[in-house]
Every structure is written in structure tokens, then in C-alpha cells.
Design a protein around this motif. Structure first.
Motif, short mmCIF file in Angstrom:
data_model
loop_
_atom_site.label_atom_id
_atom_site.label_comp_id
_atom_site.label_asym_id
_atom_site.label_seq_id
_atom_site.Cartn_x
_atom_site.Cartn_y
_atom_site.Cartn_z
N ASP A 111 0.84 -1.20 0.00
CA ASP A 111 0.00 0.00 0.00
C ASP A 111 0.87 1.24 0.00
O ASP A 111 0.36 2.35 -0.20
CB ASP A 111 -0.86 0.05 1.27
CG ASP A 111 -2.00 -0.95 1.22
OD1 ASP A 111 -2.44 -1.39 2.30
OD2 ASP A 111 -2.45 -1.29 0.11
N PRO A 151 3.87 2.48 -1.84
CA PRO A 151 4.93 2.52 -2.83
C PRO A 151 5.90 3.64 -2.49
O PRO A 151 5.58 4.50 -1.67
CB PRO A 151 4.18 2.85 -4.13
CG PRO A 151 2.88 3.43 -3.71
CD PRO A 151 2.57 2.94 -2.35
N SER A 155 -10.86 4.88 -7.59
CA SER A 155 -10.29 3.55 -7.37
C SER A 155 -9.65 3.35 -6.01
O SER A 155 -9.46 2.23 -5.57
CB SER A 155 -9.25 3.26 -8.45
OG SER A 155 -8.15 4.15 -8.30
N LEU A 175 -6.70 3.95 -5.61
CA LEU A 175 -5.29 3.69 -5.95
C LEU A 175 -4.49 4.98 -6.05
O LEU A 175 -3.27 4.93 -6.27
CB LEU A 175 -5.20 3.00 -7.31
CG LEU A 175 -5.63 1.54 -7.42
CD1 LEU A 175 -5.38 1.04 -8.85
CD2 LEU A 175 -4.87 0.66 -6.44
N GLN A 176 -5.18 6.12 -5.95
CA GLN A 176 -4.46 7.37 -6.05
C GLN A 176 -3.38 7.41 -4.97
O GLN A 176 -3.63 6.99 -3.83
CB GLN A 176 -5.39 8.59 -5.85
CG GLN A 176 -6.55 8.66 -6.81
CD GLN A 176 -7.79 7.94 -6.29
OE1 GLN A 176 -7.68 6.82 -5.78
NE2 GLN A 176 -8.94 8.57 -6.39
N ILE A 177 -2.21 7.89 -5.36
CA ILE A 177 -1.07 7.86 -4.44
C ILE A 177 -0.80 9.26 -3.93
O ILE A 177 -0.68 10.21 -4.70
CB ILE A 177 0.18 7.29 -5.12
CG1 ILE A 177 -0.08 5.80 -5.45
CG2 ILE A 177 1.42 7.41 -4.23
CD1 ILE A 177 1.07 5.13 -6.19
N TYR A 182 5.38 6.72 -0.17
CA TYR A 182 4.10 7.28 -0.53
C TYR A 182 3.01 6.30 -0.08
O TYR A 182 3.31 5.27 0.53
CB TYR A 182 4.06 7.51 -2.05
CG TYR A 182 5.39 7.99 -2.62
CD1 TYR A 182 6.02 7.32 -3.66
CD2 TYR A 182 6.05 9.10 -2.08
CE1 TYR A 182 7.25 7.74 -4.17
CE2 TYR A 182 7.29 9.52 -2.58
CZ TYR A 182 7.87 8.83 -3.62
OH TYR A 182 9.09 9.25 -4.12
N VAL A 183 1.76 6.63 -0.33
CA VAL A 183 0.69 5.72 0.12
C VAL A 183 -0.54 5.91 -0.75
O VAL A 183 -0.85 7.03 -1.20
CB VAL A 183 0.35 5.98 1.62
CG1 VAL A 183 -0.23 7.37 1.84
CG2 VAL A 183 -0.60 4.93 2.18
N THR A 184 -1.26 4.81 -1.00
CA THR A 184 -2.51 4.92 -1.75
C THR A 184 -3.59 5.41 -0.78
O THR A 184 -3.46 5.30 0.44
CB THR A 184 -2.96 3.57 -2.31
OG1 THR A 184 -3.18 2.66 -1.22
CG2 THR A 184 -1.91 2.98 -3.24
N GLY A 222 -4.69 2.58 1.20
CA GLY A 222 -3.64 2.24 2.15
C GLY A 222 -3.62 3.19 3.34
O GLY A 222 -3.35 2.78 4.47
N LYS A 239 -6.26 2.29 5.84
CA LYS A 239 -5.84 1.14 6.64
C LYS A 239 -4.76 1.53 7.66
O LYS A 239 -4.76 1.04 8.80
CB LYS A 239 -5.30 0.03 5.72
CG LYS A 239 -6.37 -0.62 4.86
CD LYS A 239 -5.76 -1.77 4.05
CE LYS A 239 -6.31 -1.78 2.64
NZ LYS A 239 -5.48 -2.58 1.73
N GLN A 249 -6.07 12.75 -7.23
CA GLN A 249 -5.05 12.53 -8.26
C GLN A 249 -3.82 11.99 -7.56
O GLN A 249 -3.73 12.03 -6.33
CB GLN A 249 -4.68 13.86 -8.92
CG GLN A 249 -4.12 14.88 -7.93
CD GLN A 249 -3.60 16.14 -8.56
OE1 GLN A 249 -4.36 17.05 -8.88
NE2 GLN A 249 -2.29 16.22 -8.71
N HIS A 250 -2.86 11.51 -8.33
CA HIS A 250 -1.56 11.18 -7.75
C HIS A 250 -0.88 12.50 -7.38
O HIS A 250 -0.91 13.45 -8.17
CB HIS A 250 -0.66 10.46 -8.77
CG HIS A 250 -1.11 9.07 -9.12
ND1 HIS A 250 -1.48 8.14 -8.18
CD2 HIS A 250 -1.22 8.45 -10.32
CE1 HIS A 250 -1.81 7.00 -8.79
NE2 HIS A 250 -1.65 7.17 -10.09
#
Lengths: 406, 381
Positions: free
Chosen positions: A200, A202, B242, B244-246, B280-282, B285, B288, B322-323
Motif C-alpha cells: 500500500d 509505494p 479507485s 489507488l491514487q497515491i 508514498y501511500v494509496t 492504504g 488502513k 489525483q496522484h
């Protein structure tokens, strides 16, 4: 160092690696000191697509064309005999080719030992169909079975061996054992960043947890056990002339035919796509600075990530075409994303921190610029006009009811 | 003014910050006094060191809200004379959770206050030139016009240290943001950019630090607090798209340390540094990680398409959709700085010293959550 051609301009393009003098390095870097007498080395190179690479040049765009280069015979003083055991297919094949050319350009002795037969059909594909350039640059090329490596390389003695072939211990062990017993000082291994456990947080950095059951992990462990001077390199995806496996071509194929580009998931997944010269320069630094490299794992990637959507956009920009990205859920469509799309459907993002910290390495990949060159070659070989089928694409688009221009 | 102080030199001057594995409440111990990477101190032999040339007269613009609270304590502990320029709306010194009475007494007896409005440029100029300061830390500056009077008032200023923002970077297809990357002259943070430009033109020795998202105890921006409210209430966490954005969080104590590290440091002269966490982190993530930090079970995360909703003026999620992350390798390699907190450790620190103590800045507001969850329920039925 012998001068191989006159300093006057030749009609063929030259390839050589500019070894920039002083890199700025922190005092912790132990560099082998080179003497400073000068000589000139020209390496004739028939293809204009392998441009001159500059190490340590950040995001400079790559130049190609005629250039005569002065390198220090310092490189000659630290001349290494390098054996590259190279896979005969797949995305990593091109690494051995670039590495060989760069080493030769720096004045080292290189033998590429490719797995299999010289006469096999696989050798008709890039980079193998360019090995004539390696030989012209002074390199040797041999073929055979790595399990029989002693027979294949005969009496030749090497300082460095790079195994760019094995994915598991069964395949690499004969090479590693032979190298150890024949007095090879430094053992390098091309592993894979694919062994990192998904996270989680990166990016994947050297030292992060890897999948214990991955074949490469077994190799990495073994090498660390039997060698004192070893280094392991974990790459991701590559672009570059001579690539054995499609990368950017997958996008170009669709973009030039004005087809939608189907990308699984959100398209936000980050990946790393490096120009193979970045990998080659990192390997070369390891060869020339064995103490600094010794005992280390290096993520062998560029220092920037790109999203899957971003890659599609960059390819389209490089080609000068518009792009129509279509996202889909592979499960819902009922297809295997691995077959339909060339990149992992998840974040797959590593950073090359060890190489920067320990080797003073710098990335030179600049996707926006590099893809322009890739597209120029794509057109030059006529792939844009080649008739192609897109069966999986069609299945995806059909299920999404996306129209495709005929 | 010269101060003769017996300093116990714990570290060799060339020493760069160590990871401290001990995990203590904030009592200054965690913020160990760091010898900067390259000081220009007098180094006479003997146990007593004259610190006159090492002690600075420092002005902090702001300093009572978040970064400045931690930064000012570090600077005071190092022996500098520190003045906070504020309107006086918040107390100049407030005891922090975990801060001992002795430490707080020491700090509050030494911290100085210059009361004023930094938008009153005439006052800024006259009061600053009357005092004379060696170094300015500009923690709350937003616009370039706020900076000019400060520079005018202090012609012999040794260093102007500016808290900028990674928000100045132009959105990219190839993250992370590096300090050399293109900036966006139209961004919401263009005042920060204009300030950096002004500093460049004025010939003063400046350093600019660009944080991403800052977190830690006393955060006034509901970053971790937003997640903690929902976790405590046992509510699902609505995450746009999603998940998944970081993004990237930097602990305020790590930031404060870097702010101190650049003081009087030649390597920071006229340099920009990104400052944030090492990884970094999503979005998923982060939800959590907040749960782990607060000892909550793994959260239920609900993804939604923000385009399907109209939240009016309310923010449904505390991060840019966004990322958005920046590389900190320049600060690490040039200055030898290292963030000490990893994400879960840092969030735990924040939780233990702030939210977990029952304190927070903004009341829980689940109205946008209910809109999202209401619609999701309808779709599922």
C-alpha cells in the motif's frame, strides 16, 4: 588503446558512450581511481538508432548521429573482461546487448554467451540480429547451454560475469558455480522487481519484502552466499531499439490505426518504463565500481513512474496522433488481462534509490523524448502499415459496446 | 548578544541525523538536538564553547499553529533567541500533550512575541528594522507582497527560510515531483511561487521547503483527523474512484527537523527542497494505516464516483483526487536529512498525542458520507 578509425568524419554513424568526467559523488563512494592519459576510441556502429548516451545527464534528450568521442585511457587501465550470459528471448534480452555495447565503448572486453543455437529462429529477432554490431565493436559472441558453460567459453578467463538469463536457481547455479571456481571476481545477476510483495506504500525500495517463493529470490540468496563481490539488479519494463518484447509498440499499434486503447482498471496504476540505456549505465557503473556495488541490490529502473493512462498519452503525443483510452474490468469482460495488456494491472512502482546513493548513478530516461525516437523507428520499419488483428481488443470493445472505425 | 554556554556536544558536527528507534511522547526527547550538517561554529578546545557565532536572533512569521510550534521549541532548545510574529490570537506558548512541565516552563520563559499583523507592511518594516534579526523563518507567508517589507527591513539578513508547498508543481504524467520539475503559475499556490521568485531576485540567501501533506499532533488541516472520526464512529470510509491514487504524508516533527537543519547551512543556500515522508501511500492504504494507528479494525472502504454527486461547497475527501507526491531524495542526499517516522508510526504518534486524547480541530461532519452511502445503498438494492 588503438585508434580504430581516423578522426575524420565517416559516413556511418558512431556509437560510443560518453563517459562524463567528474561525477559529483559523496565521499562515501569508493571509486577506483583511473589514470588520466587520453586516447581516442571510435567504435563504428551501423545503426543510427542506438544513440549516444550520456551518463549523469538527468533528463537530457538523447542525441544520435555522428560524434567522435574522447575517452580516457583510464578506462583501459581499469579494463575488465566481462562475460554476459544472455537469455534468448523476452523483455530482458535487450539488456545484454546495450550493456555489451556500453562496455565495449568504455574499452572493456566483452563476450556475450547467448542461450541456445546461433542458427535458431530466435536469433533472427532483435537484439540478436544486431550482434554483428557487437562483433564489429570488438565483442565476442558464443552460443550454447549455460549448464555446459565451461565447455562453451573454454579457456577464457573473466573478471565479471553477468547472468541475464536465469529465473531460478537450477538455471543460474551452474553459471555461478563455474564462475566461482574459475576465479571470476564479480558476479552480477539480473533479477526482477516483480518479486516485491505488493504494498500500500509505494515505491518498492531495496530491502523491501519480496515473495519468498519467487525463483529469482532463490538465486539472489545463493549468489550472496557464495560470492563476496556480487550485485543484483531488479528491472521492470524497458523501451529501446533492439527490444525483443513489445512495450511501447503495443500502444503505437492501436494509436496509428485510430483504434481505441483498452486499459484494464482505472488507468491510474503506476509502472516504471525505463530506456534500456539507464539499465546499461547502472550495470556499467557496478562493473567499474565493484566495491561500491558489492553486496547490494539495485532497483534497475528509471527514477520516474508513469501511469498506464499516462503511457498511452505519451505514446500518442510522440506519434502525433489523438488517443482514445477505454477502461474495462477484465473480470466483467471475461478475459485474462495478462494476455490482453502488456503491463501489470496494479501499481508496480520501484525507485532506484540504491543506485543513486551508492553508485552516483543518474537516470536519463525521458519518456516524452525517447518515445519520439521509438515512434520514428516504428514507422521506419513499416510496422504502422502492417496488417494486424486485434481479437482480444475487439472482444473487450464489443462487451463495452465501443465502436471501432473500420 | 553573546552567550557563554557549556554545550554538551553529543554528536560530531559532520554527523547526519540518525534514525531514533526509541519512540517517546513529545517532550523534546524525540526531537533530539541535532547538530546541523555543516555549522560554522567557533570550535575552540575545551569543554566550554563560545556559542556567540552559533546563536541566532530568529524571527518566525507565525509559529503558533502547527509547524512553528515544533520548530520554535527546537530552535529555543538549540540556544537561539526566537521571536514569534503573530497577531496574538492564539497563545504564544501552549503546553503540548506529552510535554513536561519543566520543558514547557523553559520554553515559555524564553520564547518572545512581536505582536502585529503581517499585512500591515509599514508596521512590519518598522518593527523588524527596529529589532534586527539574523534569520527569518516564514512559516505562514502566502503572497510575495508580504515578504518584500521583511527584506526591506533587514538588509543584513543572513537567511530567509520559506515554507512553500509542493502544490506549486505542475501536474505530471511522470511522478514523483522533483525540485527541478515544472511549476504551475496558475495553481492555487501561485502566491508561494511568486514568493520564491521574489526571493531569487532580491539577492538574499534563501531556502525554500516544499511540503506535500503534513500530519501529526495538532494538525489543523483535517487529514488524519478525517479518517479517525470515521474509524471511531465505526463508519465506512468513502474513498473517491479507485482508491489507488497515491499521496504522501510528512510528519510535522520531521519537517521541523529539516527546517532546523537548513539554518546556517551553506548547502541550503538558494535551494529548494521537497519535504515529506520517505514512502508514498494509496488512499486505500492510508485508510488502513490510520486504522492500525488508532488500534481500530481494518476499515470498510466504499469507493464512489465523485462525478455522480453534488456536495455543494463541502469537501467529501481531504486529498486531491489525483496522484500527488514528491521525491525527498535531494534533502536526503544534500543535507543528510532522514524522516524518522514511517507512516503508521507517525499516525500513531498523532493519534496518541491528539485525537486519541479526545482532542481534534473540526467536529465530525458525516453529511457528505451519508449522501454517498445513501446512494450506494440505493444502487445495491
Amino acid at each position: 588503446m588503438a585508434i580504430l578509425s581516423s578522426p575524420s568524419v565517416c559516413s556511418t554513424a558512431f556509437f560510443s558512450t560518453v563517459k562524463l568526467l567528474p561525477r559529483s559523488l559523496s565521499p562515501s563512494h569508493k571509486l577506483i581511481s583511473f589514470s588520466s592519459s587520453l586516447s581516442v576510441l571510435h567504435i563504428p556502429f551501423s545503426s543510427s538508432q542506438l544513440p549516444i548516451t550520456t551518463q549523469n545527464k538527468g533528463t537530457s534528450s538523447v542525441r544520435s548521429g555522428t560524434n567522435s568521442v574522447t575517452i580516457t585511457a583510464a578506462a583501459a587501465a581499469g579494463k575488465r573482461k566481462v562475460l554476459i550470459v544472455n537469455t534468448n528471448s523476452g523483455g530482458h534480452a535487450v539488456i545484454g546487448f546495450y550493456f555489451a555495447m556500453e562496455l565495449l565503448g568504455s574499452g572493456h572486453d566483452v563476450t556475450i554467451f547467448t542461450v541456445g543455437e546461433e542458427t535458431s529462429d530466435k536469433m533472427k529477432k532483435p537484439p540478436f540480429n544486431r550482434f554483428v554490431e557487437t562483433r564489429e565493436a570488438g565483442g565476442k559472441t558464443v552460443w550454447g547451454d549455460p549448464a555446459d558453460i565451461a565447455k562453451v567459453v573454454g579457456e577464457a578467463a573473466f573478471d565479471v560475469v553477468l547472468d541475464n538469463n536465469g529465473k531460478d536457481l537450477d538455471t543460474v547455479k551452474p553459471v555461478a558455480d563455474w564462475a566461482k571456481s574459475s576465479g571470476v571476481k564479480q558476479f552480477l545477476f539480473i533479477s526482477s522487481a516483480g518479486i516485491y510483495k505488493p504494498t500500500d506504500e509505494p515505491p518498492h525500495i531495496e530491502g523491501d519484502v519480496v515473495k519468498a517463493d519467487a525463483g529469482h529470490v532463490g538465486v539472489e540468496k545463493y549468489i550472496a552466499e557464495i560470492y563476496s563481490s556480487w550485485a543484483v539488479f531488479r528491472p521492470q519494463y524497458m523501451i529501446g531499439s533492439g527490444n525483443n518484447k513489445d512495450c511501447e509498440e503495443w500502444f503505437f499499434d492501436r494509436i496509428v490505426r485510430s483504434r481505441p486503447v483498452p486499459i484494464p482498471g482505472s488507468g491510474m496504476q503506476l509502472t516504471n518504463i525505463a530506456h534500456v540505456r539507464d539499465l546499461s549505465s547502472m550495470l556499467t557503473l557496478a562493473v567499474e565500481n565493484p566495491d561500491a556495488a558489492s553486496g547490494n541490490i539495485f532497483n534497475c529502473v528509471s527514477d520516474r513512474a508513469v501511469t498506464l493512462d499516462g503511457m498511452a498519452k505519451l505514446c500518442a503525443q510522440a506519434a502525433g496522433f489523438p488517443v482514445n483510452i477505454v477502461h474495462y474490468d477484465p473480470k466483467a469482460v471475461g478475459i485474462d488481462a495478462k494476455k490482453a495488456f502488456p503491463f501489470r494491472n496494479m501499481h508496480f512502482y520501484s525507485e532506484p534509490r540504491a543506485a543513486k546513493d551508492l553508485l552516483g548513478w543518474k537516470s536519463s530516461t525521458n519518456l516524452a523524448e525517447d518515445l519520439k525516437e521509438r515512434f520514428a523507428e516504428y514507422v521506419k520499419i513499416g510496422r504502422d502499415k502492417k496488417p494486424m488483428k486485434f481479437e482480444l481488443d475487439d472482444k473487450i470493445l464489443e462487451s463495452l459496446k465501443v465502436p471501432v472505425a473500420v | 548578544m553573546a552567550k557563554l554556554v557549556a554545550l554538551q556536544h553529543q554528536n560530531h558536527p559532520s554527523f547526519s541525523l540518525l534514525h531514533s528507534s526509541s519512540f517517546s511522547d513529545f517532550n523534546g526527547a524525540r526531537l533530539h538536538t541535532s547538530i546541523q550538517y555543516k555549522r560554522k561554529p567557533v570550535q575552540p578546545k575545551g569543554a566550554l564553547h563560545v556559542t556567540a557565532s552559533g546563536t541566532k536572533k530568529i524571527l518566525i512569521m507565525g509559529g503558533t499553529r502547527f509547524i512553528g510550534i515544533f520548530l520554535s521549541r527546537l530552535l529555543v532548545k538549540e540556544g537561539h533567541q526566537v521571536t514569534l510574529f503573530t497577531r496574538g490570537k492564539a497563545p504564544i506558548a501552549q503546553q503540548l500533550p506529552g510535554e513536561s512541565d519543566k520543558d514547557f516552563a523553559d520554553f515559555s520563559s524564553r520564547i518572545l512575541h512581536l505582536k502585529g499583523d503581517r499585512k500591515d507592511f509599514d508596521f512590519v518594516k518598522s518593527s523588524l528594522s527596529a529589532e534586527g534579526f539574523d534569520v527569518v523563518y516564514d512559516i505562514n507567508g502566502r503572497e510575495a507582497d508580504e515578504v518584500a517589507p521583511i527584506l526591506d527591513a533587514l538588509p543584513n539578513l543572513e537567511q530567509y527560510i520559506y515554507c512553500s508547498s509542493a502544490g506549486v508543481y505542475l501536474k505530471t504524467d511522470t511522478p514523483p515531483h522533483y525540485e527541478v520539475d515544472a511549476v504551475d503559475p496558475k495553481s492555487r499556490h501561485k502566491g508561494k511561487l511568486e514568493t520564491e521568485s521574489l526571493l531569487r531576485t532580491r539577492g538574499v540567501n534563501w531556502t525554500s521547503l516544499r511540503p506535500v501533506y503534513i500530519y501529526g499532533p495538532l494538525n489543523y488541516n483535517p487529514v488524519e483527523e478525517w479518517f479517525f472520526h470515521r474509524l471511531k464512529a465505526g463508519r465506512p470510509i468513502p474513498v473517491p474512484n479507485s482508491g489507488l491514487q497515491i499521496t504522501q504524508l510528512g510528519h510535522v516533527k520531521d519537517l521541523a527537523k529539516l527546517f532546523v537543519l537548513v539554518l546556517g547551512n551553506e548547502k541550503a543556500n538558494k535551494q529548494v527542497f521537497n519535504v515529506s515522508g520517505d514512502k508514498y501511500v494509496t488512499f486505500d492504504g492510508l485508510a488502513k494505516a490510520c486504522a492500525k494507528a488508532g488500534g481500530f479494525p481494518d476499515p470498510e472502504i466504499v469507493h464512489y464516483n465523485p462525478k455522480e454527486f453534488d456536495f455543494g461547497k463541502k469537501k467529501a475527501f481531504p486529498f486531491r483526487d489525483q496522484h500527488f507526491f514528491a521525491s525527498i531524495e535531494k534533502a536526503k542526499s544534500v543535507l543528510g536529512w532522514r524522516p524518522e517516522f514511517d507512516l503508521v508510526e507517525g499516525l500513531t504518534d498523532s493519534y496518541n498525542l491528539d485525537f486519541g486524547q479526545g482532542t481534534f480541530r473540526k467536529e465530525a461532519d458525516f453529511s457528505t458520507d451519508d449522501i454517498i452511502l445513501g446512494k450506494n445503498l440505493v444502487l445495491q438494492s
